[in-house]
Design an enzyme around this catalytic site. Structure first.
Site, PDB file in Angstrom:
ATOM      1  N   ASP A 134       0.908  -1.138   0.000  1.00 32.17           N
ATOM      2  CA  ASP A 134       0.000   0.000   0.000  1.00 32.17           C
ATOM      3  C   ASP A 134       0.952   1.193   0.000  1.00 32.17           C
ATOM      4  OD1 ASP A 134      -1.437   2.268   0.904  1.00 32.17           O
ATOM      5  OD2 ASP A 134      -3.013   0.934   1.587  1.00 32.17           O
ATOM      6  N   HIS A 135       1.115   1.832  -1.148  1.00 35.40           N
ATOM      7  CA  HIS A 135       2.237   2.777  -1.247  1.00 35.40           C
ATOM      8  C   HIS A 135       2.084   3.963  -0.298  1.00 35.40           C
ATOM      9  CE1 HIS A 135      -0.298   5.069  -4.059  1.00 35.40           C
ATOM     10  NE2 HIS A 135       0.515   6.079  -3.875  1.00 35.40           N
ATOM     11  N   HIS A 167      -5.613   2.908   1.178  1.00 28.31           N
ATOM     12  CA  HIS A 167      -4.780   4.048   1.595  1.00 28.31           C
ATOM     13  C   HIS A 167      -5.355   4.807   2.794  1.00 28.31           C
ATOM     14  CE1 HIS A 167      -2.834   3.126  -2.069  1.00 28.31           C
ATOM     15  NE2 HIS A 167      -3.504   3.928  -2.869  1.00 28.31           N
TER      16      HIS A 167
END
Ligand code: BG6
Length: 513
Positions: free
Chosen positions: A208-209, A271
């Site tokens: 999950d950047h 996010h």
């Protein structure tokens, strides 16, 4: 002093880092989907940046795997072209680019082709000897989720992934997957089952950047390395929390994918819920991966369910004008490109403190931030007649995730003069400016952490399922009439006006976008 007249001093501490990340093990990274957009825009630039800065393992190789036929020479040129556009540090250091390109080799074949995976296996054994990567393998699935089961099966069939029986086993094999981790709770469970059939949870890294963003990581440092905020971080002092992820861009040629996904699956399920968990979690017993992930999971478990006819009271969705003309989008689509939500966390700390979330595309500007709105002062000491009658604004602490990464605190102050005049001031810390260091890209950090086997910044199976458990009934209601209207909003606006009603019901409003 900066333009606003605020002086920020930083005091980097001498000596070793509090937590030393360490040099990763030698390894080969096998990149599935090597010719795709993600590889070109994010992964190769991140790997290059790590190579340029000397952070990759000393012995390292990349195998670019694609269903289309690839050859080393032309593919290396393709990567170099991509770096010209997307590398973080420009102008490009030619020598570093050439050294990096040399680490890339190619492989091609179908995801369901056993022979192709036998060839891959041969290649990996050969690379391990030739480049001394010690047999450690990291598989990156930069491919659509529908391909995961097939690739995993083929890797297992060729003996390329094996379940880790004991922690720290060598040589290791690890798998990185990109979101979406499923489409709803049921498909997420099915995906986790497929992954779990071949690998131990410790070998699975769900990217999950947002968790790799420095400013998101700083939420924990800010909360737990400063004694003055934590006593205030609860229902006694906080009125509400606002989390915004506004984007100025639209679906950018990804209409087909986006129309199946929508903003809730694209941004909220992963996010924004991760950011919310970092803001809301209890102090972990240590900074170790499982301790942090345990605490985050408790937040997901405490989310108050929103279902059926209750959904329109808590969720407002919108779609930007012209969305249905985007390539790949179905006419009459109800897919939301904007969402505003009111969420409650049923825990001791957060009882009665709503969390308002909003996210959307084609909005006025790009802005991702968390605002902690503190309660008003208990009595209006300054109210009264005439000039001293003031409307005091409650304090707001803003954690700016992007752009202009930083932290700001607003408070009230006397304006110099004979009358008691009160004005708001904001103390503002700019991350890059204060530390005079560029902020690294999320993928750089995350790729290194996988090579180190550090899972702190990755989503764990139980949390992914908890988050889907919360989101799925909302999606189900929205996909039927129970979910209410999909409001239209103008491109470049703050989103649909209907979203104002969510905080307005309790006398609150969104921060200005
Ligand atoms: C991705 C979404 O995960 O995050 C995109 O799929 C979105 O739709 C992007 O644009 C936003 O990331 P960032 O880092 O630009 O906030």
């Amino acid at each position: 002093m900066d333009a606003q007249g605020v002086h920020i001093e930083t005091h980097p501490r001498e000596g070793e880092p509090v937590f030393s990340a360490g040099r990763p093990d030698p390894c080969t990274l096998v990149l599935f989907g090597a010719t795709g957009d993600l590889a070109e825009r994010k992964l190769f630039p991140a790997l290059f940046e790590l190579a340029r800065s000397g952070l990759l393992p000393e012995h390292f190789a990349i195998v670019a795997y694609s269903r289309s036929k690839l050859e080393d020479g032309p593919f290396r040129e393709h990567v170099k072209e991509g770096l010209k556009k997307f590398a973080r540090t420009q102008p490009l250091d030619e020598a570093a680019v050439n050294r990096f390109a040399e680490t890339i080799e190619t492989a091609s074949g179908g995801y369901d082709d056993p022979e192709a995976f036998q060839r891959l296996s041969q290649k990996l054994q050969d690379i391990s000897k030739r480049r001394q990567t010690d047999g450690n393998k990291l598989y990156y699935m930069a491919t659509p989720a529908s391909t995961f089961p097939q690739i995993i099966q083929s890797l297992s069939g060729a003996g390329l992934i094996k379940r880790e029986e004991q922690p720290g086993q060598k040589p290791w094999s690890r798998l990185i997957i990109e979101k979406p981790f499923g489409h709803d709770l049921e498909s997420a469970k099915a995906l986790n089952k497929t992954l779990g059939s071949a690998l131990d949870e410790k070998q699975i890294f769900r990217i999950d950047h947002y968790l790799g963003k420095e400013t998101v990581q700083n939420i924990l440092v800010f909360r737990f390395a400063n004694a003055i905020f934590e006593p205030l971080w609860n229902r006694q002092h906080i009125d509400h929390v606002e989390i915004t992820a506004a984007e100025a861009i639209g679906v950018e040629g990804r209409g087909g994918f986006y129309d199946e996904t929508g903003v809730i699956r694209d941004m909220v399920q992963n996010h924004l819920l991760q950011v919310l968990a970092l803001c809301a979690m209890e102090p972990p017993v240590s900074f170790a991966a499982e301790d942090i992930r345990d605490e985050k999971n408790k937040v997901f478990r405490a989310l108050r369910p929103v279902e059926g006819g209750d959904v329109p009271q808590h969720v407002v969705v919108g779609q930007y004008e012209g969305y249905q003309d985007e390539k790949g989008v179905k006419k009459g689509s109800r897919t939301p490109t904007y969402v505003a939500m009111k969420m409650n966390i049923d825990s001791w700390r957060w009882q009665g403190v709503p969390f308002y979330l909003r996210a959307g595309k084609n909005l006025k500007k790009r802005l991702t931030e968390v605002s902690i709105h503190f309660k008003s002062v208990p009595i209006g000491l300054f109210s009264g007649g005439g000039a001293t009658c003031q409307r005091l604004q409650p304090n707001v602490l803003t954690l700016r995730i992007q752009p202009h990464e930083g932290i700001a605190l607003s408070f009230e102050s006397k304006i110099p003069g004979e009358d008691v005049n009160i004005g708001g001031v904001t103390m503002d810390m700019d991350y890059a400016e204060s530390f005079k260091k560029p902020v690294p890209e999320a993928y750089e950090r995350l790729l290194l952490d996988c090579m180190r086997g550090n899972a702190t910044l990755f989503a764990r199976q139980d949390s992914v399922e908890q988050a889907w458990g919360y989101i799925t009934p909302i999606l189900q209601a929205l996909e039927t009439d129970a979910g209410g209207t999909v409001h239209t909003y103008a491109k470049g606006s703050k989103g649909p006006d209907a979203a104002d009603a969510l905080p307005a019901k309790n006398g609150r409003r969104w921060s200005t976008l």
